[in-house]
Design an enzyme around this catalytic site. Sequence first.
Site, PDB file in Angstrom:
ATOM      1  N   ASN A  78      -2.793  -5.188   5.588  1.00 33.52           N
ATOM      2  CA  ASN A  78      -2.693  -3.936   6.356  1.00 33.52           C
ATOM      3  C   ASN A  78      -3.847  -2.985   6.046  1.00 33.52           C
ATOM      4  OD1 ASN A  78      -2.073  -3.028   3.817  1.00 33.52           O
ATOM      5  ND2 ASN A  78       0.029  -2.403   4.269  1.00 33.52           N
ATOM      6  N   GLU A  88      -1.668   2.399   0.399  1.00 32.19           N
ATOM      7  CA  GLU A  88      -1.109   1.891   1.651  1.00 32.19           C
ATOM      8  C   GLU A  88      -1.538   2.776   2.834  1.00 32.19           C
ATOM      9  OE1 GLU A  88       0.141  -0.941   1.768  1.00 32.19           O
ATOM     10  OE2 GLU A  88       1.816  -1.316   0.406  1.00 32.19           O
ATOM     11  N   HIS A 145      -4.931  -2.121   2.990  1.00 27.79           N
ATOM     12  CA  HIS A 145      -4.850  -1.320   1.768  1.00 27.79           C
ATOM     13  C   HIS A 145      -5.902  -1.747   0.749  1.00 27.79           C
ATOM     14  CE1 HIS A 145      -1.657  -4.276   0.071  1.00 27.79           C
ATOM     15  NE2 HIS A 145      -2.633  -4.320  -0.799  1.00 27.79           N
TER      16      HIS A 145
HETATM   17  C1  GLP Z   1      -2.473  -6.498  -3.880  1.00 26.64           C
HETATM   18  C2  GLP Z   1      -3.407  -5.708  -4.781  1.00 26.64           C
HETATM   19  C3  GLP Z   1      -4.735  -5.438  -4.121  1.00 26.64           C
HETATM   20  C4  GLP Z   1      -5.268  -6.713  -3.503  1.00 26.64           C
HETATM   21  C5  GLP Z   1      -4.313  -7.220  -2.451  1.00 26.64           C
HETATM   22  C6  GLP Z   1      -4.793  -8.481  -1.777  1.00 26.64           C
HETATM   23  O1  GLP Z   1      -1.725  -5.705  -3.033  1.00 26.64           O
HETATM   24  N1  GLP Z   1      -2.852  -4.472  -5.202  1.00 26.64           N
HETATM   25  O2  GLP Z   1      -5.636  -4.900  -5.082  1.00 26.64           O
HETATM   26  O3  GLP Z   1      -6.530  -6.461  -2.941  1.00 26.64           O
HETATM   27  O4  GLP Z   1      -3.087  -7.502  -3.099  1.00 26.64           O
HETATM   28  O5  GLP Z   1      -4.497  -9.592  -2.572  1.00 26.64           O
HETATM   29  P1  GLP Z   1      -5.086 -11.017  -2.354  1.00 26.64           P
HETATM   30  O6  GLP Z   1      -6.504 -10.955  -2.824  1.00 26.64           O
HETATM   31  O7  GLP Z   1      -4.268 -11.910  -3.227  1.00 26.64           O
HETATM   32  O8  GLP Z   1      -4.973 -11.341  -0.927  1.00 26.64           O
END
Ligand code: GLP
Length: 234
Positions: free
Chosen positions: A128, A135, A130
């Site tokens: 989304n 968020e 973030h």
């Molecule tokens: C979590 C973390 C973020 C990260 C996101 C994406 O929500 N708080 O810092 O960027 O996940 O994670 P992934 O890299 O596993 O897709």
Amino acid sequence: MKVIRVKNQTQGADVALGILRDKLAQGDKTLGLATGSSPEAFYQAIVKSDLDLSQVTSINLDEYVGLPKESPQSYHYFMEEHLFKYKPMKAHFLPDGQAADLLQAAKDYDHLIEQYGLDLQILGIGRNGHIGFNEPGTDFSSLTHVVDLTPSTIEANSRFFDKQEEVPTQALSMGIASIMSAKSIILFAYGSEKAKAISGMVQGPVSPSLPASVLQNHPDVTVIVDEAAASLLK
Ligand code: GLP
């Protein structure tokens, strides 16, 4: 924003390692670090490299509220397993998601960020849009704060837990203003489920509804993406 397209995470990690080498040679001393699958190959590349991080301090983006540090799903544990136990560093910090007073813990973390300053910030991106756990709707002037995770983030992160009910519903996250204070930023995104967020971040309007779009206002951002994550870019 500089967008670099790579074949896979290994190639992305090499690109990022080159940037890290240059930045350390230029005197960078504080790294902002991220968890999640996106920076994993980068940490592996650091571990395998001859880079000396003994004079480097790291300050992580975020941590779940309520998870013990020893829990395999905590971000403390993630960092320990992927980087800290292999590469000695001067110091490393993560937000204290178990603090009795979370508001005080957030203030303390801001103090720490202010004291050290952030040189190179590493980021992943949520589906989304973030960054950290900021968020959609988070104010661009935000500092460290307690976050109520959105259902989509809880669902996305449930893959690391046995059951979705075990995913914490809150986190302590560095704010968007702190992320933007870093001198330079590298953001990794891999896979088609990130394509919409990446196109919004790079070519959409700058808006809190897609937090990562704020990075358009930063002077030194490198976005490392594979073809799937870049598929909606013009
Ligand atoms: C979590 C973390 C973020 C990260 C996101 C994406 O929500 N708080 O810092 O960027 O996940 O994670 P992934 O890299 O596993 O897709």
